[in-house]
Scaffold this active site. Structure first.
Site, mmCIF file in Angstrom:
data_model
loop_
_atom_site.group_PDB
_atom_site.id
_atom_site.type_symbol
_atom_site.label_atom_id
_atom_site.label_comp_id
_atom_site.label_asym_id
_atom_site.label_seq_id
_atom_site.Cartn_x
_atom_site.Cartn_y
_atom_site.Cartn_z
ATOM 1 N N GLY A 22 0.848 -1.194 0.000
ATOM 2 C CA GLY A 22 0.000 0.000 0.000
ATOM 3 C C GLY A 22 0.880 1.239 0.000
ATOM 4 N N ALA A 23 0.973 1.900 -1.162
ATOM 5 C CA ALA A 23 1.852 3.077 -1.277
ATOM 6 C C ALA A 23 1.042 4.364 -1.352
ATOM 7 C CB ALA A 23 2.776 2.932 -2.482
ATOM 8 N N LYS A 56 -12.066 4.652 16.474
ATOM 9 C CA LYS A 56 -11.786 5.265 15.166
ATOM 10 C C LYS A 56 -12.891 4.865 14.177
ATOM 11 C CE LYS A 56 -8.807 6.927 11.876
ATOM 12 N NZ LYS A 56 -9.542 6.799 10.669
ATOM 13 N N GLY A 69 1.012 4.874 3.746
ATOM 14 C CA GLY A 69 2.101 3.931 3.445
ATOM 15 C C GLY A 69 3.403 4.688 3.214
ATOM 16 N N ASN A 129 -16.017 17.545 5.192
ATOM 17 C CA ASN A 129 -16.403 17.139 6.555
ATOM 18 C C ASN A 129 -17.133 18.265 7.291
ATOM 19 O OD1 ASN A 129 -15.038 14.850 5.895
ATOM 20 N ND2 ASN A 129 -13.377 15.079 7.370
HETATM 21 O O1 KPL Z 1 -10.512 9.287 9.035
HETATM 22 C C1 KPL Z 1 -11.118 10.059 8.335
HETATM 23 C C2 KPL Z 1 -11.341 9.656 6.925
HETATM 24 O O2 KPL Z 1 -11.576 10.487 6.083
HETATM 25 O O3 KPL Z 1 -11.263 8.435 6.683
HETATM 26 C C3 KPL Z 1 -11.680 11.318 8.924
HETATM 27 C C4 KPL Z 1 -11.346 11.361 10.401
HETATM 28 C C5 KPL Z 1 -13.154 11.357 8.748
HETATM 29 C C6 KPL Z 1 -11.042 12.555 8.360
HETATM 30 O O4 KPL Z 1 -11.460 12.867 7.073
#
Ligand code: KPL
Length: 298
Positions: free
Chosen positions: A10-11, A181, A15, A199
């Site tokens: 995974g580059a 997460k 990565g 976001n």
């Molecule tokens: O981890 C993220 C992603 O985009 O996968 C967040 C925290 C939502 C930041 O964009």
């Protein structure tokens, strides 16, 4: 202790970031590519606020030979199992496999064909994005947590990571960190992909803010049932903080959709829904966004 030779699958941005950090920490680093590289090494450029740093990494075709003893996987979650399968004959019997992949639920499939290899996980809040092939921008500092979900003790290779300039912490409860997460990704990523928005729009638009709240209520309910009490208690405020802190970001799922790539939805909301099922919980809002992302047809 001598530094180890890390092979990386995974580059993408993470990565490359980890590759550059491990090289600077004195490790040998080989990026495993799907195609046969034209040269056996290449330069890797990392831009940050005040500097641009160029390093050399080794390149190797995933399908070539040579034993792998320290494997880091930074692919998309949906590619992780096939990527490991593609190099399985090269992976040493005792080789450590470290997943730094979004979402949850892919490791069981890897365990099925690599039952004896110790598996570890990393989850990071470092900010990095790709500018070009092997050229990234290290945009923000964070914490990288590494741990074992099987209660394995601190491995000696963790020293490689401690020698990097990243804030790398061994986490005895990595499953909780991964769940947290994933819970945040469940609340943000699908909505940004469906509404094709940054976001920050999730806090600015009233209807989207309400929808984030509905998703969080359900995610908190499953978190509590599954024993992730801290996530359940702090999810609403943690999601609001991540939305504020990444307001100008295009989430990884939005980027995948925009690029016509498959998404990680099955390892994010899909994993949440499968966990909910175990506790006979119904999550209509999360089911709805799951189906909408699937309907994007990627
Ligand atoms: O981890 C993220 C992603 O985009 O996968 C967040 C925290 C939502 C930041 O964009």
């Amino acid at each position: 202790m001598n530094s180890n030779h890390w092979h990386i699958l995974g580059a993408g941005a993470m990565g490359c970031l980890f590759a550059s950090q491990l090289v600077e920490a004195g490790c040998r680093v080989t990026l495993l590519l799907r195609h046969r590289p034209e040269a056996s090494s290449s330069s890797l450029t990392v831009d940050s606020e005040n500097s641009s740093n160029e390093l050399t990494v080794q390149l190797d075709h995933a399908a070539s030979t040579g034993e792998i003893n320290h494997l880091l996987i930074t692919t998309k979650a949906q590619d992780a199992v096939d990527a490991v399968k593609s190099i399985a004959p090269r992976i040493g019997k005792q080789a450590s496999i470290l997943f730094a992949t979004n979402g949850m639920g892919y490791a069981a499939a890897v365990k099925a064909f690599m039952p004896d290899n110790p598996i570890y996980y990393a989850t990071s809040t470092e900010g990095a994005y790709r500018l070009d092939t092997l050229h990234i921008r290290h945009a923000g500092r964070g914490i990288t947590r590494i741990g074992s979900a099987e209660g394995l003790p601190l491995p000696s290779w963790h020293e490689d990571w401690r020698k990097t300039s990243l804030d790398c912490q061994w986490d005895d409860d990595i499953t909780t960190a991964l769940w947290h997460k994933m819970a945040i990704n469940c609340a943000i990523n699908p909505l940004t992909a469906i509404h094709q928005c940054l976001n920050g729009e999730l806090a600015r638009r009233k209807q989207l803010k309400q929808e984030v709240g509905n998703l969080c209520d359900e995610i908190a309910e499953v978190s509590l049932a599954a024993g992730f009490d801290t996530t359940a208690a702090t999810l609403h405020e943690d999601v609001a903080a991540v939305i504020a802190g990444t307001a100008n970001n295009r989430s990884s799922m939005l980027q995948d959709v925009a690029a016509g790539r498959s998404t990680e939805i099955d390892f994010i909301t899909g994993y949440l829904l499968r966990t909910a099922q175990k506790y006979s919980l119904d999550l209509p809002h999360n089911k709805n966004v799951f189906n909408k992302v699937l309907a994007l047809g990627l």
